[in-house]
Design a protein around this motif. Structure first.
Motif, PDB file in Angstrom:
ATOM      1  N   GLU A  86       0.823  -1.208   0.000  1.00  0.00           N
ATOM      2  CA  GLU A  86       0.000   0.000   0.000  1.00  0.00           C
ATOM      3  C   GLU A  86       0.856   1.257   0.000  1.00  0.00           C
ATOM      4  N   ARG A  88      -0.037   5.230   1.201  1.00  0.00           N
ATOM      5  CA  ARG A  88      -1.014   6.166   1.766  1.00  0.00           C
ATOM      6  C   ARG A  88      -0.454   7.577   1.648  1.00  0.00           C
ATOM      7  N   TYR A 114       4.665   4.121   2.596  1.00  0.00           N
ATOM      8  CA  TYR A 114       4.682   3.033   1.624  1.00  0.00           C
ATOM      9  C   TYR A 114       5.374   1.811   2.213  1.00  0.00           C
TER      10      TYR A 114
END
Length: 322
Positions: A86, A88, A114
């Protein structure tokens, strides 16, 4: 490392909605028509960064932006192998009043959290966040190994300056094959600028021959926590002596850590033929004061002066632009 992202200020937005988020953020701001930036800065918070330290560096960046409007990308990596794939994002914007009502300085900050599973996509995301027509600067803070920075080739090769702090940098920082060695700057060295300026101004009253003639020893004493700054100051002194024609291989250089509140001192020692020569600088950085004592053949001189390091935001500017 996700904690760093969580403790830093900003409004979380979808990664694809960073610029629409800024548009909304500035919509009601008086500075929405006048918030030009002068540079890009990537602050990379390494594996050794603690949450409180991240907050301090964030504040230092804001102080820097009060003088130099900039767009900042703060990288908050997550090294947990079990963390999901992910990225963000958060956004943060703030403006500061300059020398007049019409002088507004603004900072736009994108924070990216990350995981290593998406590391290969990070460069594209960072490049999207930067202003393409502005110079790029890279600041690696509290990284655990310089070797790990090899994965960030885009930042190392495209940045006009690469900043690190030898007071907290890993040992391999000094042997790492930087792609552009001339762009690398040490914040510990730039912090010593006021000390180097005062030392240089005092010594400039003497001829190079008066300083170098019979010189046998240079001793630097320092507070234990100032070892990096002492090493930088020693390197500066050596270069100055070389320019004065001194064969530094024949000079003994001694660095002595001491347990004292804010001490920093330098002393030159001379051979028997020049035993009357004196140069001594003794400083107490905790009290912002120092005393010079010199007699290099033209009579004894004493001088009181200030003694302090550059503030963090000033050290950043010095390392970037000079």
């Amino acid at each position: 490392m996700a904690r760093l992202f969580d403790v830093l200020p900003g409004q979380e937005v979808p990664v694809g909605g960073i610029w629409s988020g800024f548009k909304k953020l500035w919509a009601d701001s008086p500075a929405k028509e006048n918030r030009a930036v002068q540079l890009n800065l990537v602050l990379h918070l390494g594996a050794n960064t603690k949450p409180t330290d991240a907050q301090v560096q964030f504040e230092n960046t804001l102080k820097f932006a009060q003088r130099y409007p900039c767009r900042v990308v703060v990288l908050c990596p997550d090294f947990d192998d079990k963390a999901p794939a992910e990225i963000r994002a958060k956004i943060y914007g703030e403006c500061f009043l300059g020398k007049s009502k019409n002088d507004t300085r603004c900072v736009e900050i994108v924070l990216l959290h990350y995981t290593m599973k998406v590391r290969e996509h990070l460069e594209n995301q960072v490049s999207v966040c930067l202003s393409t027509d502005m110079p790029l600067y890279y600041w690696g803070h509290q990284f655990s190994s310089a070797k790990r920075l090899s994965d960030y080739d885009y930042l190392l090769t495209q940045s006009q300056r690469i900043l690190f702090d030898s007071a907290i940098a890993p040992a391999d920082t000094f042997t790492f094959p930087w792609p552009n060695q001339s762009a690398v700057r040490d914040l510990a060295y730039t912090r010593t600028l006021p000390l180097r300026q005062n030392l240089g101004q005092f010594l400039s009253r003497y001829s190079p021959d008066a300083i170098s003639g019979g010189l046998k020893k240079v001793t630097i004493r320092h507070r234990e926590q100032f070892s990096a700054e002492a090493a930088c100051l020693l390197g500066w002194v050596k270069k100055g002596l070389v320019r004065s024609g001194v064969n530094v291989s024949q000079v003994q250089f001694v660095v002595v850590p001491e347990k004292c509140p804010g001490c920093f001192a330098m002393e030159f020692g001379y051979d028997a033929k020049n035993k009357k020569k004196i140069f001594c600088w003794s400083a107490d950085l905790s009290k912002d004061r120092a005393k010079f004592t010199g007699d290099l053949g033209t009579g004894k001189t004493t001088l009181d002066a200030a003694a302090h390091f550059l503030a963090p935001e000033q050290a950043l500017a010095e390392a970037m632009f000079f």
